[in-house]
Scaffold this motif. Structure first.
Motif, PDB file in Angstrom:
ATOM      1  N   GLN A  99     -12.991  -2.728 -13.149  1.00  0.00           N
ATOM      2  CA  GLN A  99     -14.214  -3.270 -13.750  1.00  0.00           C
ATOM      3  C   GLN A  99     -13.953  -4.391 -14.751  1.00  0.00           C
ATOM      4  O   GLN A  99     -14.867  -5.102 -15.145  1.00  0.00           O
ATOM      5  N   VAL A 100     -12.714  -4.487 -15.204  1.00  0.00           N
ATOM      6  CA  VAL A 100     -12.402  -5.518 -16.204  1.00  0.00           C
ATOM      7  C   VAL A 100     -11.811  -6.720 -15.477  1.00  0.00           C
ATOM      8  O   VAL A 100     -10.715  -6.643 -14.949  1.00  0.00           O
TER       9      VAL A 100
ATOM     10  N   LEU B 186     -12.276  -4.039 -25.981  1.00  0.00           N
ATOM     11  CA  LEU B 186     -13.155  -3.560 -24.917  1.00  0.00           C
ATOM     12  C   LEU B 186     -14.133  -2.495 -25.437  1.00  0.00           C
ATOM     13  O   LEU B 186     -15.273  -2.413 -24.978  1.00  0.00           O
TER      14      LEU B 186
ATOM     15  N   ARG C 254     -17.315  -4.043 -26.607  1.00  0.00           N
ATOM     16  CA  ARG C 254     -18.164  -4.652 -25.578  1.00  0.00           C
ATOM     17  C   ARG C 254     -18.756  -3.613 -24.648  1.00  0.00           C
ATOM     18  O   ARG C 254     -19.874  -3.752 -24.179  1.00  0.00           O
ATOM     19  N   SER C 255     -17.972  -2.605 -24.342  1.00  0.00           N
ATOM     20  CA  SER C 255     -18.430  -1.662 -23.342  1.00  0.00           C
ATOM     21  C   SER C 255     -17.963  -0.260 -23.717  1.00  0.00           C
ATOM     22  O   SER C 255     -17.004   0.251 -23.163  1.00  0.00           O
TER      23      SER C 255
ATOM     24  N   LEU D 243     -17.378   2.472 -20.923  1.00  0.00           N
ATOM     25  CA  LEU D 243     -16.225   2.203 -20.073  1.00  0.00           C
ATOM     26  C   LEU D 243     -14.927   2.509 -20.831  1.00  0.00           C
ATOM     27  O   LEU D 243     -14.053   3.223 -20.334  1.00  0.00           O
TER      28      LEU D 243
ATOM     29  N   GLU E 114     -15.242 -13.440 -24.509  1.00  0.00           N
ATOM     30  CA  GLU E 114     -16.496 -13.310 -23.768  1.00  0.00           C
ATOM     31  C   GLU E 114     -16.507 -14.241 -22.564  1.00  0.00           C
ATOM     32  O   GLU E 114     -17.038 -13.905 -21.511  1.00  0.00           O
TER      33      GLU E 114
ATOM     34  N   ILE F  76     -17.018  -8.159 -17.647  1.00  0.00           N
ATOM     35  CA  ILE F  76     -17.070  -6.720 -17.390  1.00  0.00           C
ATOM     36  C   ILE F  76     -18.032  -6.507 -16.232  1.00  0.00           C
ATOM     37  O   ILE F  76     -19.217  -6.821 -16.332  1.00  0.00           O
TER      38      ILE F  76
ATOM     39  N   ASP G 138     -20.239  -4.331 -13.480  1.00  0.00           N
ATOM     40  CA  ASP G 138     -21.080  -3.151 -13.651  1.00  0.00           C
ATOM     41  C   ASP G 138     -21.501  -2.653 -12.275  1.00  0.00           C
ATOM     42  O   ASP G 138     -22.672  -2.568 -11.952  1.00  0.00           O
TER      43      ASP G 138
ATOM     44  N   ARG H  51     -19.254   2.842 -11.223  1.00  0.00           N
ATOM     45  CA  ARG H  51     -19.660   3.571 -12.425  1.00  0.00           C
ATOM     46  C   ARG H  51     -19.869   5.049 -12.128  1.00  0.00           C
ATOM     47  O   ARG H  51     -19.503   5.912 -12.916  1.00  0.00           O
TER      48      ARG H  51
END
Lengths: 499, 524
Positions: free
Chosen positions: B376-377, B399, B402-403, B406, B476, B481, B483, B488
């Motif tokens: 995902q990254v 990370l 940001r998420s 995750l 950024e 990232i 999704d 997920r």
């Protein structure tokens, strides 16, 4: 019967989950919610404590036993005797005060939410550990507790906090994993079966060879010595104290580190009495070194957080001395000291934190002459400081005297050397007070005019009040400790008589 | 010598036949369904349906099984609860991996047309035409079917057939990456050559054991060894070579050299599948061979288990410490875990039969979850689209901000690898160490514990990066990232499973305890 202890463990854990699940719109109220949860916890605890049968303080009360993982002999078994009750009390008292002390720490509500949720999660683990009656459960909570603490240290605090968090984690993990070998071994040397780890089934029934018992004792003791920082495995503490938030450090030293001495008392001594007896000369020497070395290093510190953490190394040495002297009075004193030290050091760390919050520095030399500007702050600091140097009338004095007097018949030299630390304590406390609060302020002294605010008084004064109360009427607490201590001492002396 | 056709109990093989049959059907789908989008849907539905159906049959067989189990094909295979437990584990891994294969974040993980050379005109044309081969689904089904066979076969020659049935599709899968295709090809070639090499060693071992005992049936070898007058050097050499063949698949030192390259080069979804399932299948076969065939040689073989276990734990841990590529780091952590798995084999205690399925289940779930997070990254491509995975450790800084979900899941998987209580990995380690201590292997457990402490350092290093380090300037723009809904789902399901197995493992432990008896049928 109402499952008090399970609820006391579950409530803060659920509270943490609730905080994390809060919608963004409710985040402004996150402090009130967290504080509310801890107040409910405290009320529940008081209701439970009132039902505690003091006449039978040596026995586990409010016991609950459920099968948890019967395949490996683990149960969800909780229960407290007098010592456990006092330790749970410490956790229940200090967490709401820490939350109150951190009221203005974070500007961003989301960060505040993380901090408070982690504090609540740690509280759940602390209560669970002090109430665990199952060695496996104790171990699981002991290790899992590292996770919230690691994030508390690493996410919130000073510049070197990541380094401090990793150092803390690695020290604790090494101790914990070595203890794991002991825990696994316990299953095979113990009675086995579905309740193999229940302490009731292990105490006094273990039939071990001398070598087995000593190895297992060492596996457990190492983990506890790291937790209750003893020389030479104490070096993680000053770094953590310097870099973590004062509130985190207060919790860590005042409550969590007591798990080390608590584990020595309730696991090392009761499960492996013969080995404890065998190791006691070396441990007492290490304890005395901790007492003196911690005090000497404290005198040399410029950073107040480091200073207080070194005083704790010294005080933990006294507790360990009391525990491994195996005398009724010394063990009672050590247990009482665990509680009193929590009050005294917790207050000291939080007060230093208030000072840092005003000026942004913990450097002793940056201050001067504060007592004219903030007299109430100075007075409170002085009283708390005097408790740390064991002034009569404040509760740590009673416990320190009990340890020293109790241990004298068996380890006179250790007591005499340790008594020097009282003088050293006067030095590090009074010198610090003199530099920070008296004399002329240095040129570039950080300006502060704000005296102790109402919120800060609400944090500090209850602790001072408790210290005064237990200073003049220590029997209130000692009544809870007499029988459990007698039981522990009986285990060891029985073994001595056998040998 | 007369040849009699064995009677085959088809019903006992039903779970495997369903999976392999669906694989065969998948190849027909590949040929006849033209539109890529429809084909993908059909393949995915077919694969998931086959795996679920197979799992259903296994549950039915488990419930219907009274007594020890069924001997199939005159003793060529044994379907007992131990085998069914392993098959169920493999099917769970298969199901989760299929969802990862189907995930189309960043344009999907697989190449449009495996036959085109990287960077060639044909590749560009295939991309422009919107081609997308979906042979990964039948290939993965063949691999799962072969692995399931691997867990229940009790004949050394048939075992070799199963080994190749699951290995060959894996070699292909490794080569099918969409990005960094040269790396992927190199990884596949390396994996293939070393895999062929280990197959040869295994076969040589089988020949030697046959020479010493005149049988290839796993059950009968055990009896034959006991009846041998004195230790036969041929037999011992053969046994060692057979075990070495399995250790290669588990990825234990010194047979691990394919692991980091294959893990790094393969499409991440395949790495997840390979990391989880291959290890489980090979461990299952090793259990049967060690506990049934070579149990009488326990003492003679213990040096091998000890040496390889220690070497894997120490080497895997130390080398993982210096990795800067996240997939390679996880690969070396897998090598260290191979060592922990072997620790449970010390002393060949019955506890290991419960411990190993649990350990592999815990490890596999965390592995699939961790690689799903890796997928995902992503780096941003120069044209602003989503590019290859960001696998340099430094790219993961910050990370957690940001998420958080995750990064939180990743932290959970890493803690499980490290064996921190309240995660599945802890119970797995506890069980494995218990089995070893029951077998008297104290020193081995002590080394394992110290290796765990060191290993914690590099797991924690990644957590530090994700949560305590601020993202570098411009992250950024350079890091995207993804999704992906399917990915997920896999991440959250595995994270929940890791937690539940860590806190309330007793139900699953009970199942595996029921499965902890191996059916040994002599002359059946």
């Amino acid at each position: 019967m109402f499952p008090f202890l399970t609820v006391l463990v579950a409530l803060p854990a659920l509270g943490a989950a609730l905080l994390w699940a809060l919608p963004a719109s409710a985040l402004t109220r996150v402090r009130e919610i967290a504080l509310g949860i801890t107040v409910v916890e405290a009320v529940l605890f008081v209701i439970m404590a009132l039902q505690f049968d003091k006449g039978d303080a040596g026995a586990f009360q409010f016991s609950e036993t459920y099968a948890w993982i019967p395949q490996i002999g683990a149960s969800w078994a909780l229960g407290v005797n007098g010592i456990g009750l006092l330790m749970v009390a410490l956790a229940v008292i200090l967490v709401p005060l820490t939350i109150l002390a951190a009221w203005r720490e974070d500007k961003v509500p989301a960060r505040r939410r993380h901090y408070l949720a982690l504090v609540l999660l740690s509280q759940a683990f602390m209560v669970g550990i002090f109430a665990a009656r199952d060695v496996f459960l104790f171990y699981v909570l002991f290790e899992a507790m590292l996770i919230p603490l690691y994030f508390l240290i690493g996410s919130f605090g000073g510049a070197q906090r990541r380094y401090a968090a990793v150092k803390f984690l690695l020290y604790s993990l090494v101790g914990g994993l070595v203890m794991l070998v002991g825990v696994v071994a316990l299953y095979f040397v113990g009675p086995g079966g579905e309740q193999a780890f229940l302490t009731d089934n292990l105490t006094g029934t273990l039939d071990l060879t001398t070598a087995q018992e000593r190895l297992m004792f060492l596996a457990f003791f190492l983990a506890f010595a790291i937790k209750a920082p003893m020389v030479p495995v104490h070096t993680w503490l000053p770094d953590v104290a310097e870099n973590a938030r004062p509130g985190t450090t207060a919790l860590l030293v005042a409550v969590l580190d007591k798990i080390g001495t608590f584990g020595m008392l309730t696991l090392c001594l009761t499960l492996f009495p013969e080995a404890a007896d065998w190791a006691s000369p070396v441990i007492i020497v290490l304890a005395v070194i901790s007492v003196i070395y911690g005090a000497l290093l404290a005198i040399g510190q410029k950073d107040m957080m480091r200073l207080v953490s070194f005083t704790s190394v010294s005080h933990f040495g006294i507790m360990v001395l009391g525990i491994f002297a195996f005398q009724q009075t010394s063990v009672e004193g050590a247990a009482l000291y665990m509680f009193n030290h929590g009050l005294s050091t917790g207050a000291l760390f939080l007060l230093v934190g208030f000072l840092i919050a005003r000026t942004g520095t913990a450097d002793v030399d940056a201050y001067g002459g504060l007592q004219r500007i903030v007299p109430v702050f100075a007075g409170t600091f002085l009283v708390v400081g005097l408790s740390a140097l064991s002034l009569p009338g404040l509760s740590p004095f009673v416990s320190e005297i009990m340890v020293l007097v109790g241990a004298y018949p068996v380890a006179a030299w250790a007591v005499i050397v340790s008594a020097v630390s009282v003088v050293l304590a006067a030095l590090y406390i009074l010198l610090t007070y003199k530099k920070v609060f008296t004399g002329p302020a240095p040129e570039a002294a950080p300006a502060t005019t704000r005296d102790l605010t109402l919120r800060e008084r609400l944090v500090a004064w209850p602790l001072v009040g408790l210290m005064l109360l237990l200073g003049f009427a220590p029997a209130i607490a000692i009544d809870y400790l007499r029988e459990p201590s007698a039981d522990i001492v009986a285990h060891v002396t029985l073994e001595e008589a056998d040998a | 010598m007369s040849f009699t056709t064995p009677t085959i109990d088809w019903a006992a093989f039903a779970p495997i036949i369903i999976v392999l049959g669906a694989g065969a059907a998948g190849i027909l789908v590949e040929a006849f369904v033209k539109t890529p989008a429809t084909r993908r849907t059909v393949q995915l539905a077919l694969s998931l349906a086959a795996l679920v159906a197979s799992l259903g049959v296994i549950i039915a067989q488990w419930a219907a099984l009274d007594g020890a189990g069924t001997v199939v094909m005159s003793g060529m295979a044994t379907v007992d609860r131990q085998a069914l437990a392993w098959m169920a584990i493999l099917l769970v891994f298969g199901l989760l991996s299929m969802l990862l294969f189907a995930s189309r974040d960043g344009g999907g993980a697989f190449t449009e047309l495996g036959a085109t050379a990287p960077g060639s005109v044909e590749e560009k044309l295939a991309r422009r035409a919107g081609l997308q081969l979906t042979e990964v689904y039948p290939l993965a089904l063949f691999a799962v079917g072969g692995m399931m066979l691997f867990t229940c076969v009790t004949d050394l020659v048939f075992l070799f057939v199963a080994l190749e049935v699951f290995s060959l599709p894996l070699y292909l899968l490794v080569a099918l990456a969409r990005r960094r295709r040269y790396l992927s090809h190199e990884a596949a070639l390396k994996y293939f050559i070393l895999g062929a090499f280990s197959s040869a060693i295994y076969l040589f071992g089988v020949a030697l054991v046959y020479g010493a005992t005149t049988v290839t049936d796993v059950n009968m070898i055990g009896t034959a060894i006991v009846n041998l007058a004195d230790a036969d050097p041929l037999l011992l050499a053969g046994a060692v070579m057979i075990i070495v063949g399995f250790m290669f698949k588990i990825g234990a030192v010194p047979f691990h050299s394919w692991v980091p390259d294959a893990y790094q080069g393969a499409p991440t979804a395949v790495t997840a599948f390979m990391g989880a399932a291959t290890k489980a299948a090979a461990t299952a076969a090793l259990v049967r061979v060690m506990f049934v065939a070579f149990a009488p040689l326990e003492w003679e073989l213990s040096w091998l288990v000890w040496a390889v276990a220690i070497a894997s734990m120490v080497y895997g841990t130390v080398v993982a410490l210096v990795q800067t590529d996240i997939k390679r780091m996880l690969a070396y952590s897998g090598v260290a875990h191979a060592g922990f798995i072997l620790v449970a084999f010390a002393g060949l205690e019955g506890e290991a039969l419960t411990a190993l399925p649990f350990y592999l289940l815990a490890y596999g779930l965390a592995t699939i979850g961790a690689f799903a997070v890796v997928s995902q990254v992503r780096e941003r491509a120069e044209d602003g689209g989503v590019g290859a995975e960001a696998v340099r450790l430094g790219q993961w800084a910050g990370l957690g901000k940001r998420s958080p979900l995750l990064a939180g899941s990743m932290a959970l998987f890493l803690l499980s690898f490290a064996g921190i209580p309240m995660t599945a990995g802890f119970i797995g380690k506890f069980e494995a160490f218990s089995a070893a201590i029951a077998g008297g292997a104290w020193p081995l457990v002590l080394i394992a514990v110290l290796a765990s402490a060191v290993a914690a350092f590099f797991y924690v290093r990644l957590i530090v990066l994700m949560f305590f380090t601020d993202a570098p300037e411009g992250a950024e723009e350079t890091i995207a990232i993804e999704d992906g809904a399917l990915t997920r789902v896999v991440i959250y399901v595995t994270a929940a499973a890791v937690l539940v197995l860590g806190i309330l493992p007793s139900g699953v432990l009970n199942l595996f305890a029921d499965a902890s008896v191996l059916l040994v049928s002599v002359g059946g």
